[in-house]
Each structure stands twice: as structure tokens, then as C-alpha cells.
Design an enzyme around this catalytic site. Sequence first.
Site, PDB file in Angstrom:
ATOM      1  N   GLU A  42       0.732  -1.194  -0.186  1.00 35.63           N
ATOM      2  CA  GLU A  42       0.079  -0.036  -0.066  1.00 35.63           C
ATOM      3  C   GLU A  42       0.839   1.092  -0.063  1.00 35.63           C
ATOM      4  OE1 GLU A  42      -3.293  -0.390  -0.383  1.00 35.63           O
ATOM      5  OE2 GLU A  42      -3.549  -2.512   0.119  1.00 35.63           O
ATOM      6  N   CYS A 104      -7.743  -0.742   8.301  1.00 38.31           N
ATOM      7  CA  CYS A 104      -6.342  -0.915   7.961  1.00 38.31           C
ATOM      8  C   CYS A 104      -5.782   0.523   7.429  1.00 38.31           C
ATOM      9  CB  CYS A 104      -6.136  -2.075   6.976  1.00 38.31           C
ATOM     10  SG  CYS A 104      -6.315  -3.607   7.450  1.00 38.31           S
ATOM     11  N   HIS A 123      -0.848  -5.545   3.180  1.00 41.27           N
ATOM     12  CA  HIS A 123      -1.968  -6.452   3.251  1.00 41.27           C
ATOM     13  C   HIS A 123      -1.530  -7.961   2.611  1.00 41.27           C
ATOM     14  CE1 HIS A 123      -5.276  -3.388   3.336  1.00 41.27           C
ATOM     15  NE2 HIS A 123      -5.679  -4.190   4.388  1.00 41.27           N
TER      16      HIS A 123
END
Length: 156
Positions: A42, A104, A123
Site C-alpha cells: 500500500e 487498516c 495487506h
Amino acid sequence: MQLPVVYQKAKEQVSKIWTTLQPLLTVHVGLASSATALISLEQCGKNKGYHERDACGFQPEAGCCMLDGPEEIESTVDMKTLWKSLSVEGIDLTYSRDAGRYICDYTYYASLYYGNGRAAFIHVPPLSTAITADFLGKALQTIILAMLKQLGEERK
């Protein structure tokens, strides 16, 4: 450290990490329950859009992580470069600019905010016969070492 699936408590823990430990980098790992053999790197955290209730039924004020924060914060780790350069046998890596609008992403944004961009979020898929804890641990180690190497090169 395992963070609770509660917005405010997760944010408090992240704040404590940055104020007490003062790390070079904080790497957060979250479960992507729908993924089968995919690790997602991410790039950024988003400040708004948190309308889903957490495990305690709480929803952040105005659906926002930090009322005074920017819309988005980028990690100082160049996830796209990592994604392109890393190879982890048996698992697909992907690059993402959207960690979702739940705990998250909320946690990631808070960490990027408190750490001035020196945070990362990965993730991971759920454990299975194909993705064992040992295998996932080794994959994460490879990825985190590459992150630290990248940060070390930037500091020179």
C-alpha cells in the site's frame, strides 16, 4: 503488536509507537480476507471516508481520521519500485493506492501522519495450506528488508 479492530484504540496505539519508540519505520500488516495468494504493498493512506462501524460500533467523527490532516499521505517507501523489483516465489505482489476505508487504512493514515510518512502497510492473504505462517513470515521478511534497504539508500 496486535492492534484492535477499533478506530480510536488503534490510533492511540499508533501514536504511542511513534512517541515512545520513535522508529525509523513502522510496518503494519493487515489481513485481506478475500485475497488468496496476493500480498499488496500500500502506497498511501486516506484521511476521509471511514463510515463503517468498528468492532465496538464506533464510527469516526465526520468519517475522518485526523480532522486537521491532509486528504492523503504518501509513504516515504516507494512501494511501486519495491513491487517492480521484488520477487517472492509462490506469491503474487501487487501495488495499491487504496487500503480500503476501514481499520487498516485508518491505522496506516494515522501512522503516516504521526511518523511523517515513515510508515508502510502490507495487506496479506489469510493462512492456508498454500500460504503457511512460515512462508508468509519469510515473504514479509524479504519485503521489509527491501524497504529498509531503500530507506538506507535514501539517507546516504
